[in-house]
Write a protein that holds these residues in place. Structure first.
Motif, mmCIF file in Angstrom:
data_model
loop_
_atom_site.group_PDB
_atom_site.id
_atom_site.type_symbol
_atom_site.label_atom_id
_atom_site.label_comp_id
_atom_site.label_asym_id
_atom_site.label_seq_id
_atom_site.Cartn_x
_atom_site.Cartn_y
_atom_site.Cartn_z
ATOM 1 N N ILE A 348 0.768 -1.210 -0.138
ATOM 2 C CA ILE A 348 0.103 -0.092 0.038
ATOM 3 C C ILE A 348 0.846 1.328 0.078
ATOM 4 O O ILE A 348 0.601 2.208 -0.428
ATOM 5 C CB ILE A 348 -1.147 -0.088 1.218
ATOM 6 N N MET A 349 2.127 1.300 0.712
ATOM 7 C CA MET A 349 2.800 2.319 0.765
ATOM 8 C C MET A 349 3.451 2.802 -0.667
ATOM 9 O O MET A 349 3.512 3.801 -1.063
ATOM 10 C CB MET A 349 4.088 2.020 1.540
ATOM 11 N N VAL A 350 3.958 1.639 -1.133
ATOM 12 C CA VAL A 350 4.582 1.709 -2.538
ATOM 13 C C VAL A 350 3.709 2.221 -3.526
ATOM 14 O O VAL A 350 3.925 3.083 -4.459
ATOM 15 C CB VAL A 350 5.263 0.316 -2.999
ATOM 16 N N LEU A 351 2.365 1.684 -3.519
ATOM 17 C CA LEU A 351 1.378 2.100 -4.778
ATOM 18 C C LEU A 351 0.803 3.517 -4.302
ATOM 19 O O LEU A 351 0.802 4.023 -5.264
ATOM 20 C CB LEU A 351 0.603 0.862 -4.687
ATOM 21 N N PHE A 352 0.429 3.609 -3.339
ATOM 22 C CA PHE A 352 -0.410 4.750 -2.903
ATOM 23 C C PHE A 352 0.083 5.935 -1.966
ATOM 24 O O PHE A 352 -0.541 7.085 -2.271
ATOM 25 C CB PHE A 352 -1.681 4.139 -2.313
ATOM 26 N N MET A 353 1.083 5.739 -1.196
ATOM 27 C CA MET A 353 1.592 6.735 -0.458
ATOM 28 C C MET A 353 2.320 7.824 -0.964
ATOM 29 O O MET A 353 3.597 8.071 -0.890
ATOM 30 C CB MET A 353 2.190 6.068 0.995
ATOM 31 N N ARG A 354 1.368 8.843 -1.565
ATOM 32 C CA ARG A 354 1.978 10.007 -2.167
ATOM 33 C C ARG A 354 1.017 10.950 -2.306
ATOM 34 O O ARG A 354 -0.154 10.654 -2.423
ATOM 35 C CB ARG A 354 2.539 9.768 -3.391
ATOM 36 N N GLY A 355 1.207 12.335 -2.427
ATOM 37 C CA GLY A 355 0.082 13.301 -2.526
ATOM 38 C C GLY A 355 -0.710 13.659 -1.602
ATOM 39 O O GLY A 355 -0.433 13.476 -0.247
ATOM 40 N N ASN A 482 7.671 0.772 11.029
ATOM 41 C CA ASN A 482 8.255 2.000 11.188
ATOM 42 C C ASN A 482 9.489 2.092 10.232
ATOM 43 O O ASN A 482 9.859 3.091 9.814
ATOM 44 C CB ASN A 482 8.800 2.175 12.601
ATOM 45 N N VAL A 483 10.311 1.068 10.125
ATOM 46 C CA VAL A 483 11.409 0.622 9.142
ATOM 47 C C VAL A 483 10.988 1.142 7.580
ATOM 48 O O VAL A 483 11.720 2.041 6.899
ATOM 49 C CB VAL A 483 12.193 -0.476 9.247
ATOM 50 N N TRP A 484 9.845 0.512 7.199
ATOM 51 C CA TRP A 484 9.519 0.680 6.035
ATOM 52 C C TRP A 484 9.210 2.112 5.715
ATOM 53 O O TRP A 484 9.570 2.773 4.470
ATOM 54 C CB TRP A 484 8.059 -0.013 5.434
ATOM 55 N N LEU A 485 8.673 2.812 6.548
ATOM 56 C CA LEU A 485 8.344 4.204 6.750
ATOM 57 C C LEU A 485 9.719 5.254 6.612
ATOM 58 O O LEU A 485 9.335 6.260 5.665
ATOM 59 C CB LEU A 485 7.607 4.750 7.819
ATOM 60 N N GLN A 486 10.542 4.809 7.137
ATOM 61 C CA GLN A 486 11.739 5.482 7.030
ATOM 62 C C GLN A 486 12.608 5.349 5.566
ATOM 63 O O GLN A 486 13.430 6.429 5.394
ATOM 64 C CB GLN A 486 13.005 4.982 8.073
ATOM 65 N N LEU A 490 12.337 4.657 -3.514
ATOM 66 C CA LEU A 490 12.949 3.497 -4.212
ATOM 67 C C LEU A 490 13.624 2.692 -3.387
ATOM 68 O O LEU A 490 13.613 1.424 -3.966
ATOM 69 C CB LEU A 490 14.345 4.368 -4.906
ATOM 70 N N GLU A 491 13.803 2.820 -2.107
ATOM 71 C CA GLU A 491 14.230 1.755 -1.365
ATOM 72 C C GLU A 491 13.268 0.910 -0.939
ATOM 73 O O GLU A 491 13.383 -0.483 -0.886
ATOM 74 C CB GLU A 491 14.922 2.342 -0.076
ATOM 75 N N GLN A 492 11.881 1.444 -0.580
ATOM 76 C CA GLN A 492 10.832 0.637 -0.290
ATOM 77 C C GLN A 492 10.682 -0.393 -1.575
ATOM 78 O O GLN A 492 10.343 -1.554 -1.269
ATOM 79 C CB GLN A 492 9.592 1.600 -0.359
ATOM 80 N N LEU A 493 10.804 0.165 -2.881
ATOM 81 C CA LEU A 493 10.303 -0.655 -4.028
ATOM 82 C C LEU A 493 11.390 -1.834 -4.120
ATOM 83 O O LEU A 493 10.842 -3.122 -4.404
ATOM 84 C CB LEU A 493 10.127 0.284 -5.329
ATOM 85 N N ILE A 494 12.763 -1.585 -4.143
ATOM 86 C CA ILE A 494 13.526 -2.522 -4.146
ATOM 87 C C ILE A 494 13.462 -3.745 -2.954
ATOM 88 O O ILE A 494 13.505 -4.652 -3.255
ATOM 89 C CB ILE A 494 15.163 -1.786 -3.962
ATOM 90 N N LYS A 495 13.413 -3.264 -1.784
ATOM 91 C CA LYS A 495 13.101 -4.115 -0.677
ATOM 92 C C LYS A 495 11.866 -5.046 -0.958
ATOM 93 O O LYS A 495 11.878 -6.212 -0.831
ATOM 94 C CB LYS A 495 13.044 -3.310 0.560
ATOM 95 N N LEU A 496 10.902 -4.218 -1.811
ATOM 96 C CA LEU A 496 9.538 -4.872 -1.718
ATOM 97 C C LEU A 496 9.694 -6.311 -2.605
ATOM 98 O O LEU A 496 9.208 -7.374 -2.642
ATOM 99 C CB LEU A 496 8.362 -4.119 -2.054
ATOM 100 N N ILE A 497 10.530 -5.732 -3.906
ATOM 101 C CA ILE A 497 10.565 -6.823 -5.003
ATOM 102 C C ILE A 497 11.427 -7.798 -4.489
ATOM 103 O O ILE A 497 11.038 -8.783 -4.659
ATOM 104 C CB ILE A 497 11.456 -5.808 -6.073
#
Length: 525
Positions: A348-355, A482-486, A490-497
């Protein structure tokens, strides 16, 4: 038969995958523009009502009644050596003309009476409007947006008719690809329409309208190529239409049960805090990705196949085809469930958390998603088991079952919503879907139509074990919320993949070790 079924399933799934990816991209754009605001609640509401009716007139009840009858007519033409498919073309002309008139009337009523529809399904907003309350603007805006989105029903109904015809003729790719165009139109209007409209929800609404037009026009060349583009004509009393009418009436109740449940959820959510409708929408969209890719994709292939097998009285292969569907659903459904449960918030963070979509929305949507995921396999099994009835032109039994599930859903809503809010609505939907799936299977088993084979039961146990191992590995690799939020995007995407790839590799190695092979997906005569 096996290779053809598998090939068709792959084609539909690949096309559906493209559509679902674009669908997620569409939702990313929407989340960035309007987040989970009051405007988002209103747009999702205005889009939900024509989609509810689409399920009835389009790919839902209509397809379940139309496809088996069309398959019969098509088989007769083949048996008689009629290369012009005279009976098939005549039925298509009669059905398209009759359905076209009905849906035109319904569309006009919907556009003119949009305030009444909003008052009915958004009663909480109507009360606020009547009493000049805080949500009064929601009611007014919803009535205007609905006038724009409602004509989508007309276009998508005839698009679904064309898709059902092409699917029956074995041309699955066209109908499976068509939804891609809707997503393209909404994304395009969202981006371009920013300079055209002061409020982004109007651009999105016009994107829905344009998407309906484009999907309808896209199907026409393929109907011409298949030789089944015919002049529609009103034929209410034609034998084929009468047969479809008899089948569609109970099917309407059956399909509408699920949609009525969703509208009831929307009705109750209109009394809850702002954002509830949007949180449920985003969670449902993530649920729809595996459900649409595997559940609906396989069901699309199975219904015409089962209808042909029933028409030729091939009961053995009929049963084996249902068993094949359950195995395919299981091999993808269980790991999808496990993976989404563990990675819900990062996704949800990677897809939607912006704007306009904040950390708060991530948490709220994840709660609804967890509740929906508890019923993911049930939703998928319904898509496979229900065609076992419709292909035999038994539309009454699924209706009776669906009514029981709807009644249960209402009870669950009243039990859970006061305490869990919108999460209770999602959980109630999952619980009623589980009841629906169980009763469908029990009915097929009782009537000696279908029963899980011993091999399939063992197969499912292996899949569940592998999915559990995959979930454990992914949980171990995934950092805390909390770590994901920090992390940066790009780092979230790489970690998620990384987590997803590790999970997929673990899962497939595990099922291979447990003895799952390609032969497990064959339908033998």
């Amino acid at each position: 038969m096996s290779r053809k079924l598998v090939k068709s399933g792959i084609i539909v799934s690949v096309m559906t995958l493209i559509s679902r990816i674009l669908g997620l991209l569409r939702d990313v754009v929407i989340a960035s523009f309007i987040g989970a605001s009051a405007a988002a609640d209103v747009f999702f509401f205005a889009n939900k009502i024509p989609n509810f009716l689409r399920r009835l007139f389009g790919e839902g009840a209509f397809a379940q009644a139309f496809v088996p009858v069309l398959a019969q007519y098509h088989e007769k033409d083949i048996e008689q050596g009629d290369e012009n498919h005279t009976q098939t073309r005549e039925l298509i002309a009669q059905v398209s003309g009759t359905l076209g008139v009905i849906v035109t009337v319904v569309t006009l009523i919907g556009v003119i009476g949009s305030p009444l529809l909003v008052a009915l399904f958004g009663f909480g907003w109507f009360l606020d409007w009547f009493n000049d309350g805080e949500a009064a603007d929601k009611f007014t805006l919803a009535a205007v947006l609905l006038k724009i989105t409602f004509p989508y029903l007309w276009f998508i109904t005839l698009t679904a008719l064309a898709g059902a015809v092409l699917n029956t003729l074995g041309k699955f790719a066209v109908a499976a690809f068509t939804p891609v165009l809707l997503n393209v139109c909404i994304i395009g209007m969202a981006i371009v329409g920013q300079s055209w409209f002061s409020e982004p929800q109007f651009a999105l609404a016009w994107g829905v309208f344009l998407g309906g037009v484009v999907q309808f026009l896209f199907q026409i060349p393929f109907l011409i190529q298949a030789g089944v583009l015919v002049k529609p004509k009103w034929a209410w009393h034609a034998p084929g239409v009468i047969k479809i009418r008899k089948l569609i009436i109970p099917a309407l109740f059956g399909v509408s049960v699920t949609q009525i449940n969703l509208l009831l959820d929307t009705l109750i959510a209109s009394f809850l805090i702002t954002g509830s409708i949007s949180w449920l929408y985003y969670a449902d969209r993530l649920l729809e990705f595996p459900l649409g890719l595997f559940g609906i994709g396989i069901a699309t292939v199975i219904l015409p196949s089962l209808a042909r097998l029933h028409a030729t009285k091939n009961t053995n292969e009929f049963t084996q085809t249902l068993d094949w569907g359950i195995r395919v659903i299981s091999v993808f459904g269980w790991p999808a469930l496990a993976g989404l449960m563990i990675l819900a918030q990062p996704i949800i963070m990677v897809l939607f958390m912006r704007g306009e979509f904040t950390e708060f929305e991530v948490v709220q949507v994840s709660f609804a998603l967890f509740a929906y995921l508890s019923g993911l396999l049930s939703f998928m099994f319904i898509k496979i088991l229900a065609p076992g009835y419709y292909a035999r032109q038994d539309t009454k039994t699924p209706v009776k079952i669906a009514i029981k599930a709807m009644a249960a859903n209402m009870i669950f809503n009243l039990m859970l919503a006061p305490f869990l809010g919108y999460v209770g609505l999602a959980l109630a939907t999952s619980m009623s879907a589980t009841l629906n799936a169980y009763l469908l299977y029990h009915g097929l088993k009782t009537n000696n139509v279908y029963q899980l084979s011993k091999q399939t039961k063992v197969f499912i146990i292996k899949i569940m074990m592998s999915s559990a191992l995959m979930a454990a590995i992914v949980y171990w690799l995934s950092p805390s919320f909390n770590v994901w939020l920090q992390l940066t995007v790009l780092e979230q995407l790489i970690k998620l993949i990384y987590c997803i790839v590790a999970g997929v590799v673990t899962y497939f190695i595990s099922i291979l070790i447990l003895g799952v092979r390609f032969k497990d997906f064959k339908v033998t005569s």
